[in-house]
Scaffold this active site. Structure first.
Site, PDB file in Angstrom:
ATOM      1  N   CYS A 281       0.786  -1.223   0.056  1.00 45.42           N
ATOM      2  CA  CYS A 281      -0.226   0.130   0.043  1.00 45.42           C
ATOM      3  C   CYS A 281       0.893   1.099   0.034  1.00 45.42           C
ATOM      4  O   CYS A 281       0.384   2.150  -0.335  1.00 45.42           O
ATOM      5  CB  CYS A 281      -1.087   0.042   1.322  1.00 45.42           C
TER       6      CYS A 281
ATOM      7  N   HIS B 151      -3.571   7.092   2.903  1.00 44.30           N
ATOM      8  CA  HIS B 151      -3.986   5.577   2.413  1.00 44.30           C
ATOM      9  C   HIS B 151      -5.460   5.221   3.019  1.00 44.30           C
ATOM     10  O   HIS B 151      -5.673   5.314   4.136  1.00 44.30           O
ATOM     11  CB  HIS B 151      -3.009   4.624   2.920  1.00 44.30           C
TER      12      HIS B 151
ATOM     13  N   ASN C 230     -10.137  -0.639   0.134  1.00 47.87           N
ATOM     14  CA  ASN C 230      -8.728  -0.360   0.232  1.00 47.87           C
ATOM     15  C   ASN C 230      -8.106  -0.790  -1.213  1.00 47.87           C
ATOM     16  O   ASN C 230      -8.399  -2.210  -1.571  1.00 47.87           O
ATOM     17  CB  ASN C 230      -8.233  -1.293   1.283  1.00 47.87           C
TER      18      ASN C 230
HETATM   19  O1  UT7 Z   1      -3.549  -1.551   3.738  1.00 47.20           O
HETATM   20  C1  UT7 Z   1      -2.850  -1.988   4.610  1.00 47.20           C
HETATM   21  C2  UT7 Z   1      -3.051  -1.650   6.007  1.00 47.20           C
HETATM   22  N1  UT7 Z   1      -4.218  -2.460   6.410  1.00 47.20           N
HETATM   23  C3  UT7 Z   1      -4.764  -1.938   7.330  1.00 47.20           C
HETATM   24  O2  UT7 Z   1      -4.289  -0.912   7.992  1.00 47.20           O
HETATM   25  C4  UT7 Z   1      -5.949  -2.661   7.986  1.00 47.20           C
HETATM   26  C5  UT7 Z   1      -5.839  -2.590   9.401  1.00 47.20           C
HETATM   27  N2  UT7 Z   1      -6.946  -3.325  10.367  1.00 47.20           N
HETATM   28  C6  UT7 Z   1      -8.151  -3.025  10.298  1.00 47.20           C
HETATM   29  O3  UT7 Z   1      -8.508  -2.315   9.410  1.00 47.20           O
HETATM   30  C7  UT7 Z   1      -9.151  -3.781  11.173  1.00 47.20           C
HETATM   31  O4  UT7 Z   1      -8.211  -4.592  12.194  1.00 47.20           O
HETATM   32  C8  UT7 Z   1      -9.943  -4.689  10.523  1.00 47.20           C
HETATM   33  C9  UT7 Z   1     -10.911  -3.905   9.593  1.00 47.20           C
HETATM   34  C10 UT7 Z   1      -9.363  -5.768   9.787  1.00 47.20           C
HETATM   35  C11 UT7 Z   1     -10.691  -5.639  11.592  1.00 47.20           C
HETATM   36  O5  UT7 Z   1     -11.173  -4.768  12.595  1.00 47.20           O
HETATM   37  P1  UT7 Z   1     -11.129  -4.918  14.179  1.00 47.20           P
HETATM   38  O6  UT7 Z   1     -11.910  -4.148  14.724  1.00 47.20           O
HETATM   39  O7  UT7 Z   1      -9.708  -4.953  14.473  1.00 47.20           O
HETATM   40  O8  UT7 Z   1     -11.748  -6.345  14.423  1.00 47.20           O
HETATM   41  P2  UT7 Z   1     -11.043  -7.913  14.880  1.00 47.20           P
HETATM   42  O9  UT7 Z   1      -9.944  -8.293  13.747  1.00 47.20           O
HETATM   43  O10 UT7 Z   1     -10.447  -7.551  16.040  1.00 47.20           O
HETATM   44  O11 UT7 Z   1     -12.271  -8.894  14.969  1.00 47.20           O
HETATM   45  C12 UT7 Z   1     -13.405  -8.630  15.822  1.00 47.20           C
HETATM   46  C13 UT7 Z   1     -14.529  -9.436  15.544  1.00 47.20           C
HETATM   47  C14 UT7 Z   1     -13.887 -11.033  15.336  1.00 47.20           C
HETATM   48  O12 UT7 Z   1     -14.940 -11.823  16.202  1.00 47.20           O
HETATM   49  P3  UT7 Z   1     -14.466 -12.458  17.633  1.00 47.20           P
HETATM   50  O13 UT7 Z   1     -13.158 -13.112  17.426  1.00 47.20           O
HETATM   51  O14 UT7 Z   1     -14.440 -11.211  18.300  1.00 47.20           O
HETATM   52  O15 UT7 Z   1     -15.489 -13.121  17.786  1.00 47.20           O
HETATM   53  C15 UT7 Z   1     -13.688 -11.227  14.080  1.00 47.20           C
HETATM   54  O16 UT7 Z   1     -14.014 -12.655  13.635  1.00 47.20           O
HETATM   55  O17 UT7 Z   1     -14.961  -9.523  14.117  1.00 47.20           O
HETATM   56  C16 UT7 Z   1     -15.124 -10.583  13.363  1.00 47.20           C
HETATM   57  N3  UT7 Z   1     -15.135 -10.126  12.023  1.00 47.20           N
HETATM   58  C17 UT7 Z   1     -16.216  -9.984  11.174  1.00 47.20           C
HETATM   59  N4  UT7 Z   1     -17.424 -10.030  11.659  1.00 47.20           N
HETATM   60  C18 UT7 Z   1     -18.273  -9.704  10.674  1.00 47.20           C
HETATM   61  C19 UT7 Z   1     -13.773 -10.239  11.181  1.00 47.20           C
HETATM   62  N5  UT7 Z   1     -14.224  -9.589  10.091  1.00 47.20           N
HETATM   63  C20 UT7 Z   1     -15.598  -9.628   9.965  1.00 47.20           C
HETATM   64  C21 UT7 Z   1     -16.571  -9.410   8.999  1.00 47.20           C
HETATM   65  N6  UT7 Z   1     -18.159  -9.290   9.535  1.00 47.20           N
HETATM   66  N7  UT7 Z   1     -16.224  -9.090   7.732  1.00 47.20           N
END
Ligand code: UT7
Length: 338
Positions: free
Chosen positions: A121, A265, A295
């Protein structure tokens, strides 16, 4: 940490911008029919509402070429005047030749030297800095710098952790050597770049390369798709983008208060808000279009720059802060005087 690349440069100016987004729209609602997710989750956690998906017959070089044509038209530059094409991408048309070679053929830039940059990215800002070096040494005067991705080709559509985040698209700029004594618009004032390869495994496409070729035995585990530890990536993204922004501003002799528009970004609205807050900048001075496109990796910044330009959000003399973070980890920031 000291600023890693701070030498003053012979002036390079962005003289034209262009972008191309594929027509097909994939909404959060559409995704909720193929994986266990919801518009509410995606919107509240990321800010993304929909993304664009390239047609099966469109390769990254097709998206890149259209963005390049539009950037050349906006700059009033003919293909023959382009002496360098750098395509930043993680979704090259093929392992070789470089996507930039295909772009050269498609746009007829017969006098250009062409190659790709792989910095995820951060790729567009890495490519911008490389192009500035070519211009600085007097080697080239006019360059096309392109960020283009067909990330839909790297998605595991069964993995809700990643499939909701990414999209396809391309953005491009034409940069040209500018007389240092003249206040040329679009001048790049500073760029900083950084890398931390110790965290290379946090965000990657593990398979399909020499380390893990795709075989009939491993293909079912989708090694040739994006794998990301989201929370870890999020944390580093905020820290590094903030640090890079502050360094790039310092090198340019400016502060956040001087910034007219931040073009970050576009990975997550929460990351962008956290950076704006720490820079003490109101959100109306931060450009966001991730609700429409998700993204698009190396394409996010040149696409957003083009949209901001076309929307009249870049006025002569404005200070524009570009900042990126991605797999590697890599990060970069540039300050541009419009
Ligand atoms: O471009 C390069 C740079 N990329 C980035 O900067 C991305 C950085 N990361 C993020 O944007 C975020 O970490 C995400 C959007 C990827 C995830 O958000 P989060 O608030 O960090 O969620 P998490 O990974 O902590 O997951 C929370 C929960 C999990 O469930 P449990 O384990 O708490 O029961 C996931 O399984 O959300 C669940 N989950 C979803 N639920 C519904 C993960 N993806 C989804 C989804 N729909 N699509």
């Amino acid at each position: 940490m000291p600023a890693p690349s701070s030498q003053p440069f012979c002036a390079s100016s962005i003289i034209g911008t262009g972008s191309y987004m594929p027509e097909k729209v994939l909404t959060n609602e559409d995704l909720s029919k193929i994986v266990d997710t919801s518009d509410e989750w995606i919107t509240s956690r990321t800010g993304i509402k929909e993304r664009r998906i390239a047609a099966p017959e469109q390769a990254t070089s097709d998206l890149a070429s259209e963005a390049a044509r539009r950037a050349m038209a906006s700059a009033g530059v003919a293909p023959e005047e382009i002496q360098l094409i750098i395509v930043a991408t993680v979704t090259a048309d093929m392992f070789f030749p470089s996507t930039a070679c295909f772009v050269q053929k498609k746009i007829g830039a017969v006098n250009a030297v062409c190659f790709d940059i792989s910095a995820a990215c951060s790729g567009f800002l890495y490519a911008l800095q490389v192009a500035r070096h070519f211009i600085n040494t007097g080697n080239r005067t006019t360059a096309l710098v392109i960020g283009a991705e067909k990330l839909s080709s790297l998605i595991n559509w069964k993995d809700r952790n990643t499939c909701v985040l990414f999209g396809d698209g391309a953005g491009a700029v034409v940069i040209r050597r500018a007389d240092e004594s003249v206040e040329a618009p679009g001048r790049v004032l500073s760029t900083v770049m950084g890398t931390d390869g110790t965290l290379a495994d946090v965000l990657k496409v593990p398979g399909g390369g020499s380390a893990c070729p795709i075989t009939p035995e491993n293909v079912e585990s989708h090694p040739n798709t994006i794998h990301m530890e989201g929370r870890e990536t999020f944390k580093h993204a905020v820290t590094r983008m903030l640090e890079a922004s502050q360094q790039a501003l310092e090198i340019a002799g400016l502060t956040a208060a001087d910034v007219s528009l931040v073009i970050p970004h576009q990975a997550n609205a929460r990351i962008i808000s956290a950076i704006a807050e720490r820079l003490n900048l109101p959100l109306d001075r931060v450009f966001m279009n991730l609700d429409k496109y998700g993204n698009t990796s190396a394409a996010t910044i040149p696409v957003a720059l083009d949209e901001a330009n076309k929307a009249g959000r870049l006025q002569k003399g404005d200070v524009v802060l570009l900042v990126a973070f991605g797999g590697g980890f890599t990060w970069a920031s540039s300050v541009v005087r419009w």
